[in-house]
Structures are given as structure tokens and as C-alpha cells.
Design a protein around this motif. Structure first.
Motif, PDB file in Angstrom:
ATOM      1  N   TYR A  33      -7.053  -6.454 -11.613  1.00 29.03           N
ATOM      2  CA  TYR A  33      -6.107  -7.228 -12.437  1.00 29.03           C
ATOM      3  C   TYR A  33      -5.447  -6.331 -13.482  1.00 29.03           C
ATOM      4  CZ  TYR A  33      -4.356 -10.839 -15.609  1.00 29.03           C
ATOM      5  OH  TYR A  33      -3.560 -11.621 -16.415  1.00 29.03           O
ATOM      6  N   CYS A  51      -0.610 -11.685 -10.621  1.00 28.27           N
ATOM      7  CA  CYS A  51      -1.753 -10.767 -10.521  1.00 28.27           C
ATOM      8  C   CYS A  51      -3.063 -11.525 -10.325  1.00 28.27           C
ATOM      9  CB  CYS A  51      -1.820  -9.881 -11.763  1.00 28.27           C
ATOM     10  SG  CYS A  51      -0.464  -8.677 -11.876  1.00 28.27           S
ATOM     11  N   ALA A  52      -3.170 -12.674 -10.980  1.00 25.26           N
ATOM     12  CA  ALA A  52      -4.365 -13.497 -10.767  1.00 25.26           C
ATOM     13  C   ALA A  52      -4.456 -13.939  -9.317  1.00 25.26           C
ATOM     14  CB  ALA A  52      -4.339 -14.708 -11.700  1.00 25.26           C
ATOM     15  N   ARG A  74      -6.920 -16.354 -14.240  1.00 24.51           N
ATOM     16  CA  ARG A  74      -6.189 -15.429 -15.122  1.00 24.51           C
ATOM     17  C   ARG A  74      -6.863 -15.319 -16.481  1.00 24.51           C
ATOM     18  NH1 ARG A  74      -0.885 -17.769 -17.517  1.00 24.51           N
ATOM     19  NH2 ARG A  74      -2.554 -18.955 -18.541  1.00 24.51           N
ATOM     20  N   VAL A 133      -5.683 -10.918  -7.177  1.00 24.58           N
ATOM     21  CA  VAL A 133      -7.125 -10.671  -7.310  1.00 24.58           C
ATOM     22  C   VAL A 133      -7.919 -11.761  -6.612  1.00 24.58           C
ATOM     23  CG1 VAL A 133      -9.022 -10.392  -8.942  1.00 24.58           C
ATOM     24  CG2 VAL A 133      -6.770  -9.426  -9.464  1.00 24.58           C
TER      25      VAL A 133
END
Length: 792
Positions: free
Chosen positions: A177, A496-497, A156, A500
Motif C-alpha cells: 500500500y 491502492c486499497a 484503507r 492490496v
């Protein structure tokens, strides 16, 4: 008289004058007799000589005694000084950042008030939970998850940085991201991106089952085979049919087609932080919690489990709200002839119909066998034979059979560069999977098309919806919290990290990879692995239950064993990362499209590899904190030979001896009781992993002792100067299994093929004689039992 004349005269003094009465002068002495007679010589045996000799000897002995006493005092003094020097000798301590971190983690985790010989896990991990509080987002929190969370945090932080001169895939990862984090843009776009995907798949904006526009169900048709093909090729998602390309069990250099129950039921990354499911459902138990975890991160996180009726109600309300959001987005209300109340009732009835069919399909999947031995000999079928078997079951259920399997495979491979030869390209289908496929075809054949459409529609939407608007994400979170009694959700940035990392893991690995890892760390790890393989070969040589032929085959397998460490060697080579992610199209404002673009490239690449040779690539992303073994890529498994092929390489006598020895492990682990659940561990289900734990720790210890003999003692950890390297080895092993769990997490653990973590540490060390010797555990103490189970 001059007795002994000299230059000065008489050597004995001045001359002496004798009186007349004096004795006449003694004549010159001629020989010894004369000397004796004259009194000049005294016999040696005389009392005078003995007296002089006696006192002379006493003085000599006294001197010797004094010297010995002095030497003794000197020895004692030197010994004392040596001991003091030894005790106060400067110990060489490792002061690197890694050593300091390891020492701190161990020290903070340990409860030194506990006797390690009575409860070693408590001794090593007694304070771990206090130092690592379980976040609300997790049902359990352990050593692995703690490290994984740190990796996701590092990912992140990198994705939030402004970087330049990075390869295109790294920039694409940052763009994905960005699109995930832009919740304002996601809300502004609403559900339109998802509706476009539905159109792409051939599905309506909302289920036809609602009958908002008075559809004639009697004439409605739904080509479910084509829609399922579309879902697979566009989303890489299994619905109703499970399909994959796997390594041939009997020839690991080639790939085979395999079909059965759905396996890839969610192609998109989870927005939650549960453990990844690495095991194949096709070869393992179908668990309802596993089945639901894709959507709600598992269920029931509290001590008190909600009842099934309440659970069903939560799910139905969730699906009802999900459907209504799409009805509203597509202006379905305006098209409806129903009042708002009637529409809500219809929507809920629709959700109820889906839930009922979902339960039916789950039961079909759950009927699949849990016997892993079925993987050892999977039958293969031509498409025609598979269709005949299916048709027979469909007709027995008074339904009309339709062509499915050839059409499905042709449709899948239409997007690839591969053309199937249905006379030569057979399909692996286990007996339970064949039963599922036949019963599924029969079930769908007698189910109204509008209901089948509803089932496929919701299965697609439930995996896409969480990646859309804040409102829909909140719906998921509320349902999750109700099912798990207050379960919290991880932050958006970590979600979100995670997305991805799951989709573009190699790009992320490139970004955070350190050249020193290749130059410094990796060679050390490879040396360690070489020493481990040697130790394993040595342990195999000492076994009494293996015959010589099996030992020789095992040695050959050890030599051929492959290891993948850290990052792929090609990762930092110019242009290789771009080649790996070729074809991916990413935009900072199109999150849903980004997800689909990536999974479409993955499905095409997977199909294209069918005619290629197996190059034994990575099975997981380098950023995942764990270690995995792949049977067919050569690990120590009695089913697969040195080339990873499913061929017998153990003799029958060795297999019998092995089975006899395993009963001890079954009995031992079955005796472990979980008081919070009132249940015992299933020693049979966990047998394979228990043997791996026991053998692994013994192998590692053997490698350590040889390493120490060869390289000498290692540097001490700060704060652990009084611990030997061997003791630190066992401390590190115990620390690996530190963690905290809720009751429901423990319950899930009992359904797994691994024993609960605290028992993994306990069992392996109770069976290890070196452990009890190193920690000086008295016989009969819990960690030094009278009976031990051993394989090696």
C-alpha cells in the motif's frame, strides 16, 4: 296457658285470661289430622303459600339477573383493560448496534406512500437512491457495492494505521500500500520498471513495428510462443493462448489442464472499482464491453452512446500516446532518422495496426460459443492430437504450421515442481476453444512477426502502464472519461486499497478479523445454514415432479453440501498466514516489482497443485461482499452430484418435468419490460439465476417459520414494532436489491445472466404465496397475480 313453656313461663308471652263467652280450650293435639282440623296447619296448596312462593322466586331471579349483569360489566371492563394493556404493552426491541443500523437503513430506503401490494420494490427501495447517491466513479451503485465500498474504506483505514506485532504478510500488505501511494517515487522512477519487465519477457523497450532504426522486416523473426510462455510464467497473464488448471468436471478430487482462448488477460488488480468478473469467459459470452473493461472500466456511461468511429479514434489515440511515452523513455527519438511529424505519423499508424489486429483477435474469441451446456462434456486431447488438429487448420489457410502446444506446456511447467507426462496428462479443450486455438495459430502463422510482436507488446504494456507514472495514469483516465462521457475515477487511496485487497486478501482479512466472529457470529450463521438445508430438504420432499430416487439423491447432496463462512478456520492460527504467502518479496519503494513478485508466487502455487488433491479452498477473498456457489464443490445443480462430479443423478422423467416447469419462468421474466431501453429481459438467459432467486427466498422463508416456531418471536426492530418477523423478512429481501443505475448500466445488465435487480425482487415475490398472505395483498394485485411459477 303455657303453650310452649319455658323457664320464664309461657314462651309465647304472659298468660291470657279468657272471658266466659270465649271458646273452650283446645285439647291436646295428638296427630296431623288434629292439627289440620284445629287450624294450626294450612295446606300447601293454599293461595297463601302460592303467594309467598311466587314473590320469593321473583326475588331470586332478580338477584341472579343482577349478578349476571355485574359479571357482564366486569367481563367488559376486564376486556377493555386487557386490550388497552395489549396495545400499550412494552414491546421487546433489539437495541444492538446491528439492529439500529438495519432499522435505519430500512427506514431511510423505504417509500411508505406506495402500496406494497402494487410495487413492493418501490415500497422498499423508493428512497434508497436519495440516501445513497451514486458516486461519479460508478455506472451503477447498489446494496452490494455500497457495502463493498465500506469494506475497502475499512481496508484503507487499516493500511494507513501504524500497527505492531502483526504477521509478516500483514506488514507486507502495508508495504505494498505504501509503495502504491508513493506517487512521487513512482514518477521519479518513470517507466524504467516497466521497461525492465519488458526486457525480462524478451520484448523491446518500444515496438519494432515503428521501424525507427530501419529494421529489415523481411528477415525479422519473433518467437511468439516463447514470449507468450514468458508472459504467462512471469506475469501470470494470458496472451493469444489461454491456460488454466481446473477441477476435473467428472472427478472433483483431482485437477485437470484446460486450454482455449485467453482468460486471465489482466493479472494485476484493476485501478477502478467495477465489479469483479467472477465468471469464466471460457464458458460464457464474449462481450466487447467485458473485453475492454480491464482497461477502461467499461464504456459509454451516458444516455447517448458515442459512435463506433469515435470510439475507435479514442482507442487509437490512447495507444499512440502510450507508445510514444515509451519511445521517449527509451531515447528512441535520438535513434530515429524520422522527423517529429514523421515519427508521430508512424506511431499513429502503429496504433492503428494494433487496433486492427486486436479487432481480428476479438472476433476469433467472440466466435467462441456462449452455450454453457458445452461445459457438461468437454473433450480431452493429448498434446499430439491437439497439434495435429491445429496443423490441419493452419495448412488449410496456406500457412506454415509450427509446434506450439507441447512446447507451451513444457515451458509453463518449467517453473514448477511438476513434470508432465504427455501420454497420460490429457488436456480439456471444448469444441469452440479448439476452433479458436486452430484459427489463432493460422492467423499468427500468416501475420508478419513484427505485427505479432506489436500485439503482444501492447497487451502487456496496457495492463502495466496504469501502475506507473502519474502522466500515464492520467492518459488512462482521460481516455476513460471520453469513452464514458465524463466518468470519474476513484481516489488514489481507495485504488491502492483495492490493489492490496486483491493481491493479499487473506492478509487483510487476518488484520480486520475479529475473534468474536469465530466465537459468536459464525456459530449463528452455521445454525442458520443448517436450518436452510433442512428447509430445502423439506421443500424437495413436497415436490410432485421429482421421483423418489432423485429426491433421495438430492437429500444426500444436501447432507454433503459444504459451506465456507466469513474467514477460513485456519486464518488466526500461528504461522499459517506466513505459510500461505511464502515466497513473496515486497519493498516499500518498488511498487511494480511488488505486483510481479506476488503474481509469480501465485502462478507457481497454482501449477504445483496439479498433482495434489482438491481441498476445496476459498474461491474469493473473505473481504468481498457477496456469496458464491461452486458447482464442483457441491451446490444444488442438476449437472453435478453430491461429490461435485459431472455425473447424471436426475432421472429422465424428473429432467423432463423440470424443463416443463421452467418454461413458466422463461415466459414470466421475458414479459418484464425496461422502458429506458425499450427492451425486454431475456427470460431464457436469466433462467438459472431466476430459479435460484425464487427457490432461495422460499427456502429461506421456510427456514424462518420453523425457526420462529422453535425459538419464539424475535426482538422487534426499532421503528418497526408494528411489523411482524415475516414482514421484516420480505423487507430485508427487497432491500437487498436496492440500487441506482445509468441507462448504460441497465444495458449491461441485460447482457448478464442475472435479471436487473429490481426485477429480481419483483419476480421472486410475485411467485411467493406467503408474501401475498403476509402483506394481505388482494387477489389480482401486481404482487398477488393469478398465475405463479414454482419449482419448490
Amino acid at each position: 296457658m303455657n303453650a310452649w313453656p319455658n323457664e320464664e313461663g309461657d314462651g309465647m308471652g304472659p298468660p291470657v285470661t279468657r272471658t266466659g263467652s270465649a271458646k273452650p280450650p283446645t285439647p291436646t293435639l295428638k296427630n296431623g289430622s288434629d292439627l289440620r282440623e284445629s287450624g294450626y296447619l294450612i295446606a300447601v296448596g293454599s293461595r297463601t303459600a302460592r303467594f309467598r312462593r311466587k314473590h320469593k322466586n321473583k326475588m331470586l331471579i332478580a338477584c341472579l339477573i343482577i349478578v349476571l349483569l355485574l359479571l357482564l360489566c366486569l367481563f367488559i371492563a376486564m376486556t377493555v383493560l386487557y386490550i388497552k394493556q395489549k396495545r400499550h404493552k412494552t414491546v421487546k426491541v433489539c437495541e444492538s448496534r446491528e439492529c439500529l443500523r438495519s432499522a435505519a437503513n430500512l427506514a431511510l430506503s423505504m417509500d411508505r406512500s406506495v402500496d406494497p401490494c402494487y410495487d413492493f420494490y418501490q415500497y422498499v427501495c423508493g428512497n434508497w437512491g436519495a440516501e445513497h447517491p451514486r458516486p461519479d466513479a460508478f455506472r451503477s451503485y447498489d446494496w452490494f457495492r455500497d457495502k463493498q465500498t465500506k469494506v475497502y474504506t475499512a481496508v484503507r483505514d487499516f493500511l494507513n494505521k501504524n500497527t505492531t506485532n502483526q504477521p509478516k504478510p500483514v506488514q507486507q500488505a502495508k508495504d505494498v500500500y505504501t509503495s502504491c501511494m508513493d506517487t512521487d517515487k513512482l514518477d521519479k522512477r518513470g517507466l524504467r520498471p516497466a521497461i525492465k519487465v519488458l526486457e525480462l519477457l524478451g520484448l523491446p523497450s518500444y515496438p519494432t513495428f515503428l521501424n525507427i532504426t530501419d529494421v529489415d522486416y523481411s528477415t525479422y523473426s519473433f518467437d511468439w510462443v516463447q514470449i507468450v510462455i514468458n508472459v504467462k510464467t512471469k506475469l501470470n497473464m494470458d496472451v493469444l493462448i489461454g491456460f488454466d488448471i481446473v477441477t476435473d468436471p467428472k472427478n472433483s478430487s483431482v485437477f485437470r489442464l484446460i486450454m482455449g482462448s485467453p482468460e486471465t488477460t489482466n493479472p494485476f488488480p484493476s485501478m477502478f472499482n467495477e465489479n469483479k468478473q467472477q465468471k469464466s469467459k471460457r464458458y460464457h459470452a464474449h462481450n466487447k464491453e467485458y473485453y475492454q473493461r480491464y482497461l477502461f472500466n467499461g464504456v459509454n456511461n451516458a444516455n447517448k452512446k458515442i459512435d463506433e468511429d469515435k470510439e475507435a479514434e479514442i482507442y487509437k489515440l490512447f495507444y499512440a500516446h502510450l507508445i510514444k511515452m515509451f519511445v521517449l523513455e527509451a531515447d528512441g527519438v535520438k535513434k530515429s532518422n524520422l522527423s517529429e511529424v514523421e515519427l508521430d505519423r508512424t506511431i499513429f499508424l502503429t496504433a492503428d495496426a494494433f487496433y486492427s489486429m486486436s479487432d481480428d483477435m476479438y472476433e476469433l474469441e467472440a466466435a467462441n460459443s456462449t452455450d454453457e451446456s458445452l461445459f457438461l462434456d468437454i473433450p480431452e486431447y493429448t498434446v499430439d492430437k491437439l497439434q495435429k488438429n491445429t496443423d490441419a487448420i493452419v495448412e488449410l489457410n496456406n500457412a506454415t504450421a509450427i509446434p506450439i502446444w507441447k512446447r507451451y506446456l513444457e515451458g509453463i511447467f518449467n517453473i514448477s515442481e511438476v513434470t508432465l507426462d504427455f501420454e497420460k496428462d490429457t488436456i480439456l479443450v471444448s469444441d469452440p476453444d479448439l476452433k479458436y486455438m486452430s484459427l489463432m495459430a493460422a492467423y499468427v502463422a500468416r501475420t508478419p512477426p513484427v505485427l505479432v510482436e506489436l500485439y503482444v507488446w501492447i497487451k502487456v504494456i496496457e495492463v502495466m502502464g496504469v501502475h506507473t507514472t502519474s502522466e500515464l495514469r492520467a492518459l488512462y483516465e482521460r481516455a476513460s472519461e471520453e469513452l464514458q462521457n465524463g466518468h470519474a475515477i476513484a481516489s488514489r487511496s481507495l485504488q491502492c486499497a483495492n490493489v492490496v485487497n486483491d493481491l493479499l486478501g487473506m492478509a487483510i482479512s487476518y488484520a480486520i478479523a475479529d475473534q468474536d466472529f469465530f466465537n459468536v457470529t459464525k456459530p449463528k450463521i452455521e445454525t442458520m445454514l443448517y436450518e436452510l438445508k433442512n428447509a430445502l430438504a423439506h421443500l424437495v420432499g413436497l415436490t410432485k415432479w421429482m421421483d423418489d430416487d432423485t429426491k433421495l439423491a438430492t437429500y444426500q447432496k444436501i447432507v454433503e453440501m459444504k459451506t465456507l463462512v466469513g474467514f477460513p478456520d485456519w486464518l488466526l492460527e500461528d504461522g499459517r498466514l506466513e505459510e500461505y504467502y511464502k515466497g513473496i518479496d515486497v519493498h516499500t519503494e518498488k511498487y511494480m516489482e511488488n505486483l510481479i513478485s506476488i503474481v509469480q508466487v501465485k502462478i507457481k502455487n497454482g501449477l504445483n497443485k496439479f498433482r495434489t488433491s482438491n481441498n476445496y479452498t476459498w474461491a474469493t477473498d473473505p473481504t468481498e461482499v457477496n456469496a458464491y456457489h461452486t458447482f464442483q464443490e457441491n451446490t444444488i445443480s442438476r449437472q453435478f452430484d453430491k461429490n461435485g462430479n459431472l455425473l447424471p443423478w436426475w432421472s429422465n422423467d424428473t429432467i423432463k418435468a423440470y424443463i416443463n416447469k421452467t418454461q413458466c419462468f422463461i415466459d414470466q421474466y421475458s414479459s418484464y419490460y425496461i422502458p429506458q431501453l425499450g427492451k425486454h429481459v431475456d427470460g431464457k438467459k436469466t433462467l438459472g439465476e431466476n430459479i435460484a432467486d425464487n427457490g432461495g427466498v422460499k427456502e429461506a422463508y421456510a427456514a424462518l417459520t420453523k425457526h420462529l416456531r422453535k425459538g419464539g418471536p424475535e426482538l422487534k426492530l426499532p421503528g418497526f414494532e408494528d411489523f411482524s418477523s415475516e414482514q421484516l423478512f420480505f423487507l430485508s429481501y427487497g432491500n437487498l436489491w436496492c440500487g441506482v443505475s445509468t441507462v448504460e448500466a441497465l444495458k449491461s445488465d441485460l447482457e448478464d445472466e442475472h435479471a436487473p435487480q429490481h426485477l429480481r425482487a419483483r419476480g421472486a415475490l410475485q411467485n411467493n404465496r406467503d408474501f401475498s398472505r403476509i402483506w394481505h395483498c388482494a387477489p389480482g394485485t401486481p404482487m398477488n397475480p393469478d398465475k405463479r411459477c414454482t419449482i419448490f
